[in-house]
Motif scaffolding. Sequence first.
Motif, mmCIF file in Angstrom:
data_model
loop_
_atom_site.group_PDB
_atom_site.id
_atom_site.type_symbol
_atom_site.label_atom_id
_atom_site.label_comp_id
_atom_site.label_asym_id
_atom_site.label_seq_id
_atom_site.Cartn_x
_atom_site.Cartn_y
_atom_site.Cartn_z
ATOM 1 N N ASP A 32 0.870 -1.175 0.000
ATOM 2 C CA ASP A 32 0.000 0.000 0.000
ATOM 3 C C ASP A 32 0.907 1.224 0.000
ATOM 4 O O ASP A 32 1.802 1.331 0.830
ATOM 5 N N TRP A 33 0.632 2.175 -0.907
ATOM 6 C CA TRP A 33 1.505 3.347 -0.980
ATOM 7 C C TRP A 33 1.039 4.481 -0.081
ATOM 8 O O TRP A 33 1.707 5.497 0.025
ATOM 9 N N ARG A 34 -0.072 4.300 0.578
ATOM 10 C CA ARG A 34 -0.477 5.297 1.572
ATOM 11 C C ARG A 34 0.250 5.037 2.885
ATOM 12 O O ARG A 34 0.649 3.919 3.170
ATOM 13 N N GLU A 35 0.378 6.094 3.688
ATOM 14 C CA GLU A 35 0.972 5.902 5.003
ATOM 15 C C GLU A 35 -0.046 5.264 5.931
ATOM 16 O O GLU A 35 -1.249 5.453 5.774
ATOM 17 N N PRO A 36 0.413 4.497 6.921
ATOM 18 C CA PRO A 36 -0.540 3.871 7.848
ATOM 19 C C PRO A 36 -1.211 4.906 8.727
ATOM 20 O O PRO A 36 -0.679 5.986 8.969
ATOM 21 N N LEU A 37 -2.383 4.546 9.223
ATOM 22 C CA LEU A 37 -3.112 5.424 10.127
ATOM 23 C C LEU A 37 -2.498 5.389 11.526
ATOM 24 O O LEU A 37 -2.448 6.402 12.221
ATOM 25 N N GLU A 38 -2.018 4.216 11.918
ATOM 26 C CA GLU A 38 -1.489 4.047 13.273
ATOM 27 C C GLU A 38 -0.385 3.003 13.262
ATOM 28 O O GLU A 38 -0.474 1.992 12.551
ATOM 29 N N TYR A 47 8.455 -12.152 22.637
ATOM 30 C CA TYR A 47 8.194 -11.838 21.232
ATOM 31 C C TYR A 47 8.144 -10.330 21.073
ATOM 32 O O TYR A 47 7.959 -9.582 22.040
ATOM 33 N N GLN A 48 8.317 -9.900 19.836
ATOM 34 C CA GLN A 48 8.220 -8.489 19.475
ATOM 35 C C GLN A 48 7.191 -8.349 18.352
ATOM 36 O O GLN A 48 7.110 -9.215 17.477
ATOM 37 N N ALA A 49 6.421 -7.293 18.422
ATOM 38 C CA ALA A 49 5.404 -7.075 17.392
ATOM 39 C C ALA A 49 5.442 -5.625 16.926
ATOM 40 O O ALA A 49 5.634 -4.710 17.737
ATOM 41 N N LEU A 50 5.281 -5.445 15.641
ATOM 42 C CA LEU A 50 5.171 -4.118 15.040
ATOM 43 C C LEU A 50 3.961 -4.177 14.114
ATOM 44 O O LEU A 50 3.994 -4.838 13.077
ATOM 45 N N LEU A 51 2.877 -3.537 14.534
ATOM 46 C CA LEU A 51 1.610 -3.631 13.819
ATOM 47 C C LEU A 51 1.208 -2.286 13.235
ATOM 48 O O LEU A 51 1.530 -1.229 13.792
ATOM 49 N N PHE A 52 0.466 -2.339 12.128
ATOM 50 C CA PHE A 52 0.034 -1.128 11.437
ATOM 51 C C PHE A 52 -1.463 -1.199 11.146
ATOM 52 O O PHE A 52 -1.959 -2.222 10.675
ATOM 53 N N VAL A 53 -2.153 -0.108 11.428
ATOM 54 C CA VAL A 53 -3.549 0.039 11.023
ATOM 55 C C VAL A 53 -3.561 0.865 9.744
ATOM 56 O O VAL A 53 -3.097 2.017 9.742
ATOM 57 N N PRO A 54 -4.047 0.330 8.625
ATOM 58 C CA PRO A 54 -4.058 1.092 7.369
ATOM 59 C C PRO A 54 -4.971 2.314 7.462
ATOM 60 O O PRO A 54 -5.822 2.411 8.350
ATOM 61 N N SER A 55 -4.793 3.219 6.538
ATOM 62 C CA SER A 55 -5.651 4.406 6.492
ATOM 63 C C SER A 55 -6.793 4.238 5.506
ATOM 64 O O SER A 55 -7.653 5.107 5.393
#
Length: 633
Positions: free
Chosen positions: A260-266, A278-286
């Motif tokens: 996705d070329w948009r920036e994430p919302l969060e 464990y380590q997690a890096l999560l993104f909410v799309p916009s």
Amino acid sequence: MPTETFEFQVEARQLLQLMIHSVYSNKDVFLRELVSNASDALDKLRLAALKDDTLDADVSDLHIEIETDGEARTLTVRDNGIGMSYDEVGRLIGTIANSGTAQFVKELREAQEAGGGADGLIGQFGVGFYSGFMVADEMTLVTRRAGEDRGTRWSSRGEGTYTLETVEDAPQGTSVTLHLKPADDEDKLQDYTSSWTVREIVKRYSDFITWPIRTVPKKGEDGTDAEPETLNSMKALWARSREEVSDDEYHELYKHISHDWREPLETIRLQAEGTFEYQALLFVPSHAPHDLYTQGYQRGVQLYVKRVFIMDDCEALLPSYLRFVKGVVDAADLSLNVSREILQQDRHILMMQRRLTKKLLSTVKDMRSAAPERYATFWREFGAVLKEGLVTDSDNRDALLAASSFASTHSADEPTTLKDYVERMKDGQEDVYYLTGESRESIENSPHMEAFRAKGIEVLLLTDAVDEVWVDVVGEFEGKRLRSVAKGEVDLGAEDGEKADDEREKQGEEYAALLGWMKERLADDVKEVRLSSRLTVSPACVVSDADDLTPALENMYRAMGQEVPKAQRILELNPGHVLVKGLNQAYKEREDHTELAGTAELLYGLAVLAEGGRPKEPGRFVKLVADHLERAL
């Protein structure tokens, strides 16, 4: 095997023409997409080698190479990853069959007509490989699948055809060579044969990729080979401290993962220590992807074990109603040879799912107060899918309700939470009222709303398909029943209760004969005809019994292949409406009520139409309307 020539399908040709005559503002996208594809191929080979120790593949130095040739005006991206077989090339590259081509072309045209940017569509529809035609007038791909003896060459100028041939001397992996378009000052095409340009694009978009991205060494002035240069840092962002990573770096990782070329919302980071790390890096799309509600939607986040890529779409890490979330989870204590079936039962995975879910829901809830504009975007894009959890996830139902908001009659612009609704309830109000429908406008114009509007009682306006289900499953909030204004009897009270009771009793006696006659005339359609306390303007409405399925829910179950008996409805008449008064008077004055049967049917048809339904026999209904208009004139 001789060289074979094939034709692209019609939609694929349209796609290629769009790429060749690109409207994309950022043509650098092509290199990022090719590097991402190469990275995926290396991930797949390492995983295949871990699972199959008999695989005849060299995994000693997995890497990506970028080679440029200024004289020949070519740029090549090469990897020594999993590669493709002849059939896979034809299926995955030649036909563009899996790229959602028709939808891509449709949305691209819509974006152009709306004057908006189209850059976000390339990755979203999986057509990144073909973005090379934005800068090249010919593309050649040479590949050999790991473990196979012979390779495949694919070539096309993007003009409607492509060629396939078998080659004997192809190295393991895939190389994509772009024969770049001539330099054009008017088009302002970058010089992609420049090592500085390539270095800058890789650093900007692909620095976090865990495989080395190298330049191909060239001969120095003394005739010796120069040393290859590694262009990326290869540092996993989720393993670095927050202070080390910029927002831009997080955003680029999101774009790499999500296409996705948009920036994430969060952006959400989580690190668990102790007995299970464990380590997690999560993104909410916009923006919701076009296929979010389709059966084949690829959901789940990427799973790593000690920085080793395991799978792209680990569904077990998040519930289905959070399927739009993208990201990476890197566990320290899982087996490298874990399967999807094992993951479904693994207690560590279940622990991670519970914690990741709670973190995401609390983030959404906090977003509403801390960043209301971002929350409004989130709810517009993903509110309907999040509400699926109210039906399926009883453990997190309270957290889901706290993160949810709903349109209501309290405000035309600001949605409300259930908590805020309850705090505004009028004295003596026992229930949380709602009404479902196709749109806010149709609900607000529903006759079921008339008495609630007249008395200033707030009603939730629910327009998503899932709303028909979750309100029944949830049932109540903080001891207050969730109640449809279109089901059961409604008694909103009156300023003078005793006087109102007397009035209703008189009306009941006044209309008793008409109600009995209409029930008999409409027996095929309704199980009861009664006077209404919810109507103030409309002559009639149809309602369901408190425990009956609504018509919309009946249709939903039937669409899913479930047979449900059709529930008969209840017809309510407004005793204060001139049409109902006139019908009652005519019924009393005439001995033959045959001519009044059409008026009874007309009243029922109007009630069905008012709630968005359709008369059982539209042609007969139209004739009844015409006959009554003719008599009136």
